[in-house]
Design a protein around this motif. Sequence first.
Motif, PDB file in Angstrom:
ATOM      1  N   CYS A   6      57.653 -62.115  25.293  1.00 36.25           N
ATOM      2  CA  CYS A   6      58.949 -61.647  24.807  1.00 36.25           C
ATOM      3  C   CYS A   6      59.849 -61.325  25.982  1.00 36.25           C
ATOM      4  O   CYS A   6      59.420 -60.706  26.942  1.00 36.25           O
ATOM      5  CB  CYS A   6      58.731 -60.409  23.949  1.00 36.25           C
ATOM      6  SG  CYS A   6      60.245 -59.593  23.485  1.00 36.25           S
ATOM      7  N   ASN A  15      67.704 -58.293  18.983  1.00 33.31           N
ATOM      8  CA  ASN A  15      67.839 -59.728  19.185  1.00 33.31           C
ATOM      9  C   ASN A  15      66.857 -60.238  20.222  1.00 33.31           C
ATOM     10  O   ASN A  15      67.235 -60.833  21.226  1.00 33.31           O
ATOM     11  CB  ASN A  15      69.277 -60.056  19.609  1.00 33.31           C
ATOM     12  CG  ASN A  15      70.297 -59.619  18.575  1.00 33.31           C
ATOM     13  OD1 ASN A  15      70.154 -59.930  17.396  1.00 33.31           O
ATOM     14  ND2 ASN A  15      71.311 -58.889  19.012  1.00 33.31           N
ATOM     15  N   THR A  17      64.077 -62.564  21.877  1.00 34.52           N
ATOM     16  CA  THR A  17      63.719 -63.974  21.856  1.00 34.52           C
ATOM     17  C   THR A  17      62.273 -64.108  22.308  1.00 34.52           C
ATOM     18  O   THR A  17      61.899 -63.593  23.366  1.00 34.52           O
ATOM     19  CB  THR A  17      64.635 -64.786  22.777  1.00 34.52           C
ATOM     20  OG1 THR A  17      65.981 -64.658  22.323  1.00 34.52           O
ATOM     21  CG2 THR A  17      64.241 -66.256  22.768  1.00 34.52           C
ATOM     22  N   SER A  19      58.937 -66.609  23.217  1.00 33.29           N
ATOM     23  CA  SER A  19      58.456 -67.950  23.528  1.00 33.29           C
ATOM     24  C   SER A  19      56.954 -67.969  23.318  1.00 33.29           C
ATOM     25  O   SER A  19      56.274 -66.954  23.536  1.00 33.29           O
ATOM     26  CB  SER A  19      58.808 -68.349  24.968  1.00 33.29           C
ATOM     27  OG  SER A  19      58.239 -67.450  25.901  1.00 33.29           O
ATOM     28  N   SER A 291      63.708 -70.206  12.786  1.00 32.51           N
ATOM     29  CA  SER A 291      64.161 -69.731  14.096  1.00 32.51           C
ATOM     30  C   SER A 291      63.118 -70.057  15.161  1.00 32.51           C
ATOM     31  O   SER A 291      61.980 -69.578  15.086  1.00 32.51           O
ATOM     32  CB  SER A 291      64.405 -68.223  14.057  1.00 32.51           C
ATOM     33  OG  SER A 291      64.690 -67.730  15.349  1.00 32.51           O
ATOM     34  N   GLY A 293      63.048 -68.994  18.064  1.00 26.48           N
ATOM     35  CA  GLY A 293      62.811 -67.834  18.922  1.00 26.48           C
ATOM     36  C   GLY A 293      62.115 -66.682  18.252  1.00 26.48           C
ATOM     37  O   GLY A 293      62.044 -65.588  18.816  1.00 26.48           O
ATOM     38  N   SER A 294      61.573 -66.902  17.053  1.00 28.69           N
ATOM     39  CA  SER A 294      60.859 -65.810  16.374  1.00 28.69           C
ATOM     40  C   SER A 294      59.401 -65.792  16.811  1.00 28.69           C
ATOM     41  O   SER A 294      58.914 -66.722  17.458  1.00 28.69           O
ATOM     42  CB  SER A 294      60.954 -65.977  14.856  1.00 28.69           C
ATOM     43  OG  SER A 294      60.090 -67.008  14.404  1.00 28.69           O
TER      44      SER A 294
END
Length: 304
Positions: A6, A15, A17, A19, A291, A293-294
């Motif tokens: 993260c 917010n 993001t 990976s 999403s 990026g979740s």
Amino acid sequence: MCLTSCFLSRKAQHNLTFSNLTVENGLSQNSVMSTAQDSTGLIWFGTRQGINRYDGYHFKNYSNTDKKVDAQQEVTSLLTDYKGMLWAGTNAGLKQYNLKKDSFEKTKDLSNELIELLFQGKDKKLWVGTHKGLKLLVNREEQKFKTFLFNPKLDDPSNSVYAMCEDKTGHIWVGTGGGLILMSYQKGTFRFKKINFLTNPKAGYITAIAKDKHQNTWIGTSNGLYVLNNKAELSKTFLHTEGNPMSLVHNDIRELMLNENGTMWIGTQNGLSIFNPSTGLFTNHQHNPESIGSISHNSIHHLF
């Protein structure tokens, strides 16, 4: 869950993001149960099917020569001790990393124990939480352990140790299947005191323990999140409220981690909650297939 990292700013935790690293990147299996970093900076990951070493670019997988065993081997805990030794707790015993052979070998003692936890205190003692009590390494050369909190005559959930956390005074909080225990070392003897923080205990077994900057004790359980003040008295209870997006995301707590900015990260069976002590509210994160990026999965087993 897949291995998830993260990237965040301290001001904007709504917010985040994420990976993800998965089997497509070389991970042996997507359920990451434990993480450790060694003295050279390499990251080690324990999965439901073996151990993985990651150098930031590539994975190396470590498995048993007995493939039948390895296929079912769950690596529940990893720890690098003060001497640089890497330990691996599994559902089939305790292992040490042999640097010369570049392989993991079972220890002489605890070779068949179900390991739940590896913990090193400020005094550099190595503790192992198992389903047969709490084990202390007393002889490193002979790999001998001493057992505490185990009653072989009883099929008692208190025999199972899932969590440990040390406070500023050197006392160690121990989470078991039967409740919370405060361990102290006095006059050459370890002493254990049961902490009954619930008048109507419905918390289930204790899965995670953490201290915040005010030395409050956060207790994660299989049925909610509880906070004790510095007198070991219950001060706050957090439970999931259906329809309230600012409440705890789920009551089954897997992991607790205090972030450097003072927020408490809570890994659960159904997502990630981040508690902001300034607002008293939770920010929740769950997998969103729309999403990129979740988080990759809602079942959070480990935070690092």
